[in-house]
Design a protein around this motif. Structure first.
Motif, mmCIF file in Angstrom:
data_model
loop_
_atom_site.group_PDB
_atom_site.id
_atom_site.type_symbol
_atom_site.label_atom_id
_atom_site.label_comp_id
_atom_site.label_asym_id
_atom_site.label_seq_id
_atom_site.Cartn_x
_atom_site.Cartn_y
_atom_site.Cartn_z
ATOM 1 N N GLN A 282 17.385 -25.815 4.168
ATOM 2 C CA GLN A 282 18.207 -25.644 2.319
ATOM 3 C C GLN A 282 19.735 -26.005 2.697
ATOM 4 N N LYS A 283 20.322 -26.891 3.793
ATOM 5 C CA LYS A 283 21.444 -26.891 3.502
ATOM 6 C C LYS A 283 21.744 -28.507 4.358
ATOM 7 N N THR B 115 24.645 -24.444 1.249
ATOM 8 C CA THR B 115 23.870 -23.789 1.461
ATOM 9 C C THR B 115 22.922 -23.067 0.233
ATOM 10 N N CYS B 116 21.948 -22.362 0.715
ATOM 11 C CA CYS B 116 21.519 -21.285 -0.551
ATOM 12 C C CYS B 116 21.243 -19.977 0.712
ATOM 13 N N THR C 205 25.433 -21.871 -2.346
ATOM 14 C CA THR C 205 26.681 -21.461 -1.606
ATOM 15 C C THR C 205 27.153 -22.385 -0.996
ATOM 16 N N ILE C 206 28.562 -21.669 -0.712
ATOM 17 C CA ILE C 206 29.666 -23.035 0.319
ATOM 18 C C ILE C 206 30.396 -22.293 1.204
ATOM 19 N N VAL C 207 30.450 -22.861 1.876
ATOM 20 C CA VAL C 207 30.268 -21.428 3.672
ATOM 21 C C VAL C 207 31.236 -22.798 4.577
ATOM 22 N N THR C 208 32.141 -21.911 5.382
ATOM 23 C CA THR C 208 32.913 -22.736 6.374
ATOM 24 C C THR C 208 31.850 -23.495 7.209
ATOM 25 N N LYS C 209 32.120 -24.686 8.318
ATOM 26 C CA LYS C 209 31.037 -24.515 8.965
ATOM 27 C C LYS C 209 30.548 -23.803 10.198
#
Length: 161
Positions: free
Chosen positions: A121-122, A110-111, A73-77
């Motif tokens: 897990q990030k 992350t996951c 999973t790709i996320v914002t800061k």
């Protein structure tokens, strides 16, 4: 004469090392561990990432994980800092995800499985400008909630064949 030979050998060795690093490299995220809940918490992936210099427009990250046990999973800061995966930029349920960046910047992975992010897990990965782009493009900002569109355009994502 001997000094000239030593200097020549050193110059050749340095040139070989520098030329090798200009080639694109593929990095398995986490090394032998792969993409899973790390035994040492978030420091495990931070330590792994700090040992490498990832180049935009050259290097590729490989996320290997077991389908059904992990995801990417790709996320914002902001969402990375709080382990919020409810509104991801991207999400992949199948292993073998290849990620590169078209411009320099920091990206957050992350996951989304319950508790995985909180257990470490990030990883935040910084892509530095590559030598071919260093003089032609200004660094890009890291993705945040306000510039998600820019962040998604900067990433090059594909699945392993």
């Amino acid at each position: 004469m001997r000094v000239n030979v030593v200097i020549l050998v050193l110059v050749i060795a340095l040139t070989v090392v520098m030329l090798r690093r200009t080639e694109a490299e593929r990095y398995r995220v986490g090394g032998d561990l792969g993409w899973t809940i790390p035994p040492g918490g978030a420091a495990t992936y931070a330590s792994w990432a700090s040992k490498h210099t990832f180049k935009a427009d050259k290097d590729t990250l490989v996320f290997d994980f077991k389908a059904g046990e992990n995801d990417l999973t790709i996320v914002t800061k902001e969402n990375f800092d709080t382990c919020n995966t409810k509104d991801p930029l991207y999400q992949f349920k199948s292993p073998g995800v290849l990620v590169g960046a078209s411009m320099s910047g920091t990206f957050y992975f992350t996951c989304s499985f319950a508790g995985h992010c909180a257990k470490g897990q990030k990883v935040a990965i910084h892509f530095a400008p590559s030598l071919t782009r260093a003089h032609s493009a200004a660094p890009s900002p890291s993705p945040s909630a306000s510039d998600e569109a820019v962040a998604t355009e900067q990433l090059k994502i594909r699945m392993m064949a």
